[in-house]
Structures are given as structure tokens and as C-alpha cells.
Design a protein around this motif. Sequence first.
Motif, PDB file in Angstrom:
ATOM      1  N   MET A 218       0.466  -1.254  -0.073  1.00  0.00           N
ATOM      2  CA  MET A 218      -0.055   0.171  -0.283  1.00  0.00           C
ATOM      3  C   MET A 218       0.774   1.206  -0.154  1.00  0.00           C
ATOM      4  N   SER A 219       0.429   2.260  -0.777  1.00  0.00           N
ATOM      5  CA  SER A 219       1.159   3.396  -0.792  1.00  0.00           C
ATOM      6  C   SER A 219       0.249   4.767  -0.709  1.00  0.00           C
ATOM      7  N   PHE A 220       0.842   5.968  -1.360  1.00  0.00           N
ATOM      8  CA  PHE A 220       0.083   7.095  -1.431  1.00  0.00           C
ATOM      9  C   PHE A 220       0.400   7.573  -2.698  1.00  0.00           C
ATOM     10  N   GLY A 221      -0.585   8.077  -3.418  1.00  0.00           N
ATOM     11  CA  GLY A 221      -0.499   8.864  -4.852  1.00  0.00           C
ATOM     12  C   GLY A 221      -0.185  10.294  -4.240  1.00  0.00           C
ATOM     13  N   PRO A 222      -0.596  11.454  -5.043  1.00  0.00           N
ATOM     14  CA  PRO A 222      -0.314  12.424  -4.987  1.00  0.00           C
ATOM     15  C   PRO A 222      -0.867  13.164  -3.736  1.00  0.00           C
ATOM     16  N   GLY A 223      -1.551  12.571  -2.919  1.00  0.00           N
ATOM     17  CA  GLY A 223      -2.114  13.226  -1.901  1.00  0.00           C
ATOM     18  C   GLY A 223      -1.454  12.637  -0.285  1.00  0.00           C
ATOM     19  N   ASN A 224      -1.846  13.435   0.611  1.00  0.00           N
ATOM     20  CA  ASN A 224      -1.462  12.886   1.949  1.00  0.00           C
ATOM     21  C   ASN A 224       0.048  12.914   2.030  1.00  0.00           C
ATOM     22  N   PHE A 225       0.678  11.607   2.448  1.00  0.00           N
ATOM     23  CA  PHE A 225       1.968  11.353   2.721  1.00  0.00           C
ATOM     24  C   PHE A 225       2.671  11.553   1.288  1.00  0.00           C
ATOM     25  N   GLY A 226       2.030  11.177  -0.021  1.00  0.00           N
ATOM     26  CA  GLY A 226       2.572  11.567  -1.118  1.00  0.00           C
ATOM     27  C   GLY A 226       2.857  13.191  -1.362  1.00  0.00           C
ATOM     28  N   LYS A 227       2.119  13.809  -0.872  1.00  0.00           N
ATOM     29  CA  LYS A 227       2.390  15.411  -0.924  1.00  0.00           C
ATOM     30  C   LYS A 227       3.148  15.720   0.154  1.00  0.00           C
ATOM     31  N   TYR A 228       3.530  15.238   1.270  1.00  0.00           N
ATOM     32  CA  TYR A 228       4.590  15.415   2.308  1.00  0.00           C
ATOM     33  C   TYR A 228       5.935  15.204   1.485  1.00  0.00           C
ATOM     34  N   VAL A 229       6.058  14.082   0.692  1.00  0.00           N
ATOM     35  CA  VAL A 229       7.278  13.710   0.176  1.00  0.00           C
ATOM     36  C   VAL A 229       7.713  14.858  -0.792  1.00  0.00           C
ATOM     37  N   GLU A 230       6.677  15.436  -1.663  1.00  0.00           N
ATOM     38  CA  GLU A 230       6.937  16.493  -2.592  1.00  0.00           C
ATOM     39  C   GLU A 230       7.461  17.792  -1.787  1.00  0.00           C
ATOM     40  N   LEU A 231       6.790  18.329  -0.580  1.00  0.00           N
ATOM     41  CA  LEU A 231       6.976  19.270   0.016  1.00  0.00           C
ATOM     42  C   LEU A 231       8.583  19.162   0.715  1.00  0.00           C
ATOM     43  N   ALA A 232       8.964  18.055   1.371  1.00  0.00           N
ATOM     44  CA  ALA A 232      10.357  17.602   1.649  1.00  0.00           C
ATOM     45  C   ALA A 232      11.237  17.593   0.856  1.00  0.00           C
ATOM     46  N   GLY A 233      10.822  17.768  -0.409  1.00  0.00           N
ATOM     47  CA  GLY A 233      12.225  17.710  -1.429  1.00  0.00           C
ATOM     48  C   GLY A 233      12.383  16.496  -2.213  1.00  0.00           C
ATOM     49  N   GLY A 234      11.247  15.312  -2.053  1.00  0.00           N
ATOM     50  CA  GLY A 234      11.724  14.155  -2.715  1.00  0.00           C
ATOM     51  C   GLY A 234      10.661  14.043  -3.813  1.00  0.00           C
ATOM     52  N   ASP A 235      10.837  12.703  -4.743  1.00  0.00           N
ATOM     53  CA  ASP A 235       9.988  12.574  -5.832  1.00  0.00           C
ATOM     54  C   ASP A 235       9.163  11.200  -5.470  1.00  0.00           C
ATOM     55  N   ASN A 236       7.894  11.203  -5.215  1.00  0.00           N
ATOM     56  CA  ASN A 236       7.069  10.176  -4.646  1.00  0.00           C
ATOM     57  C   ASN A 236       7.027   9.104  -5.988  1.00  0.00           C
ATOM     58  N   ILE A 237       7.636   8.151  -5.787  1.00  0.00           N
ATOM     59  CA  ILE A 237       7.524   6.981  -6.966  1.00  0.00           C
ATOM     60  C   ILE A 237       6.248   6.412  -7.355  1.00  0.00           C
ATOM     61  N   ALA A 238       5.102   6.825  -6.533  1.00  0.00           N
ATOM     62  CA  ALA A 238       3.868   6.271  -6.834  1.00  0.00           C
ATOM     63  C   ALA A 238       3.117   7.189  -7.219  1.00  0.00           C
ATOM     64  N   ASP A 239       3.545   8.778  -7.547  1.00  0.00           N
ATOM     65  CA  ASP A 239       2.617   9.826  -8.417  1.00  0.00           C
ATOM     66  C   ASP A 239       2.722   9.337  -9.852  1.00  0.00           C
ATOM     67  N   GLY A 240       1.826   9.296 -10.380  1.00  0.00           N
ATOM     68  CA  GLY A 240       1.552   8.938 -11.788  1.00  0.00           C
ATOM     69  C   GLY A 240       1.219   7.350 -12.034  1.00  0.00           C
ATOM     70  N   ILE A 241       1.239   6.818 -10.686  1.00  0.00           N
ATOM     71  CA  ILE A 241       0.705   5.369 -10.982  1.00  0.00           C
ATOM     72  C   ILE A 241      -0.600   5.185 -10.142  1.00  0.00           C
ATOM     73  N   ILE A 242      -0.428   5.715  -8.779  1.00  0.00           N
ATOM     74  CA  ILE A 242      -1.750   5.672  -7.816  1.00  0.00           C
ATOM     75  C   ILE A 242      -2.358   7.163  -8.238  1.00  0.00           C
ATOM     76  N   PRO A 243      -3.702   7.144  -8.722  1.00  0.00           N
ATOM     77  CA  PRO A 243      -4.332   8.258  -9.132  1.00  0.00           C
ATOM     78  C   PRO A 243      -4.834   9.393  -8.090  1.00  0.00           C
ATOM     79  N   ASN A 244      -5.160   8.625  -7.003  1.00  0.00           N
ATOM     80  CA  ASN A 244      -5.785   9.356  -5.779  1.00  0.00           C
ATOM     81  C   ASN A 244      -4.901   9.252  -4.790  1.00  0.00           C
ATOM     82  N   THR A 245      -5.544   9.595  -3.334  1.00  0.00           N
ATOM     83  CA  THR A 245      -4.731   9.659  -2.265  1.00  0.00           C
ATOM     84  C   THR A 245      -4.136   8.347  -1.712  1.00  0.00           C
TER      85      THR A 245
END
Length: 375
Positions: A218-245
Motif C-alpha cells: 500500500m502507498s500514497f498517490g499525490p495526496g497525503n504522505f505523497g504530498k509530504y514527500v514533495e514538500l520535503a524535497g522528494g519524488d514520490n514513485i507512486a505519483d502517476g501510478i496511484i491516481p488518488n490519495t
Amino acid sequence: MVTSLLKAAVGTAVALGCMAAQADPITVTDIAGRQVTVDAPVERVILGEGRQIYLIGALEPESPFAHVVGWRHDFSEADPDNYAAYAAKFPELKDIPTFGGFKDGTFDVEQAAALQPDVVLMNLEAKAATEDAAYDDKLAQLGIPIVYVDFREKPLEHTIPSMRLMGRLLGDEQRAEAFIDFAEAQLARVTDTIAAADPERPKVFIDRAGGYSEDCCMSFGPGNFGKYVELAGGDNIADGIIPNTFGTLNPEQIIAANPDQVVVTGGNWDAYVPGGDWVGVGPGADLQKARAKLEKLTHRTAMTGITAVETGDVHAIWHQFYNSPYYFVAVQRLAKWFHPSLFADLDPEATLRTLHERFLPVDYEPGYWVSLQDE
């Protein structure tokens, strides 16, 4: 048809309303965009999720349960360590009636009506189920308004307006603004630095509740912890694969992405999966035990040959940062893992300690994260 019990509840509500101290009708716009009229400040509140006490506790730390007349039972199961801390200081919480959930259809409208709430606070994610089961219509018949808040689906967008909304309902506007000022200032310590430095972003896999089940992952798409990753200067590997949170990655997708950093969310889930492989971080956690369980998770198929495992950049963080107004602490901790040189002077633990000292009803206990790099 409204039952006789509900009719009796209506009569009692009218009587209580006549005796209520100076409460005036106000109209608020909730997180669902609905305009709702409520007599405020409210005196009697039902929490549609027990973990809404995270927000109320920050608003009314001296007596967080003073206005809570009923709540969903999730707090004691999903976050038993904090529940125990609250119960030790506020034993009256054990006497508050509990009930099932709106989403699973176990909410009891008659029980809720008998508690005579001025408002029911509901999480936004339960809105569809609430309407499908006609709970909203049944409560409306009793003159009991529902107000939707959110600090899970879109925590970055909705936590602050939810805090402001609850502050207005409870008459704690100044306290709400003080919390908001603190949260925004702490988040800016990361986002301003990332914006100025524009560092190379590591690829990050967020392993949501890793070890909770044998399935991976289980993981996070562009929301929640996925967004935290972006704000913290990371690239979430699930962004673009998981469409929702929320969603799932398969092991092949993780191996192909070859993340530089792995962050497992964990907690004390003995109530759900006794003795499971989940990583038990949280207040007062045994970090030696948590680190051992974190290391065990690196032997799953999904972790085969990935850079993060080879470098030891595998970490665990308290799962409830996804579902509380403390998201800015998680962003700080992620940023320090992703960019240790850039954030050498940032101390997320000091931030969390200050949060407790200034705003929360319970004392700070360490244990909210662990890393394979920790000695």
C-alpha cells in the motif's frame, strides 16, 4: 419514519435549547462546501471519528472532552498509546459513549439522538456513505446538523480550514489561529529552504502500514504522505501510478523505480493485527524493537536490490501523521532524511516537543520515528 425514541429526543432537545447558555445561530461553510447553521459556541459534540480529538485537544488542552458527548471508537484501537496517555490524564473519556462508523453502516442514529448533540463532526471521507445511508436526513429531522471536516483526504489543503472551523464552533478562534500560525511557520522552515536550494530530489517509496498485512504494498498517490514527500524535497514513485490519495504498488513497480529512500508508516496495531510485522513507532515506542521489525521488512520481494536498502536509507514514521493536524512535523522529518546536509540545523523532535508543550493536553514522549541509519 421517525421512531418514538427520536421524537422524544426532539422534545428533550427543545427543552435543553431553552436552557442553553448564550448560544447564537451562526452559519459556517464546512469542508464539503455546505452551508450549515449551528448554535454556537456548541456545548455538546459527537465526534464522527475519535481521532478528531487531535484537533479539539489542541483547541482545549485543559479539558478536551468537556464538550464531547459521544465518539467513534477508533482512537483506542488505531492509536492506543496516545489513547492511554489521554485516559491517564482525563479518565472521564472512558465514560463517553462510543459507536460504530458511518462508512461501515454501524452508526446508531437513535443512540446519537439520545445524546442530544448540538453538532456531529464528520470526516469528509464518510460523506458518501452518510448520504447513502440517509444518516444526514435522519439527523436533519432531529435538528442535529452535520459539519464535515478533513485532515486525511487532503491534509495540506483542509487541516487548517478544519481547525479554523472547529475553533469557531467551539468559540476557540484565537487558540485555533495560534495553532495555525505555528503549523505554517514550521512547514515554511522546509518549503522555503527547498524552494531556495532546489536540490536534486531522491526517489521515495512510502510504504503505507508496511507489515500490517502480507500483501505488498500500500502507498500514497499525490495526496497525503505523497504530498509530504514533495514538500520535503522528494519524488514520490507512486505519483502517476496511484491516481488518488490511497492505492497499491506491486513489487515489480517498486523494484523498477529503484527508490533512493523508503519510508514505512507504522504504529501500534495490536488491536487489529496482534503480533504483526508492522513497525510499532509512536509515543513511548520501543525503538530497538521497531528498528528490528523495520529491518525485517527490507527482506520482502519488493525491496530486492533497491538503492535505499543498500544504503540503509530505510525509515519508519508514525502512521497517524497522515490523519492528524501534526503533518508539518512529518514533513520536517522527511526533509531531514532526504536532505541531511540541507537541514542539518532542523530538529523535528524539538518541533514535536514544542507542539506538545504549547498546544497539546498530554506530555511528549519520544518514539515517533526510527531509521536503519540510527545507531
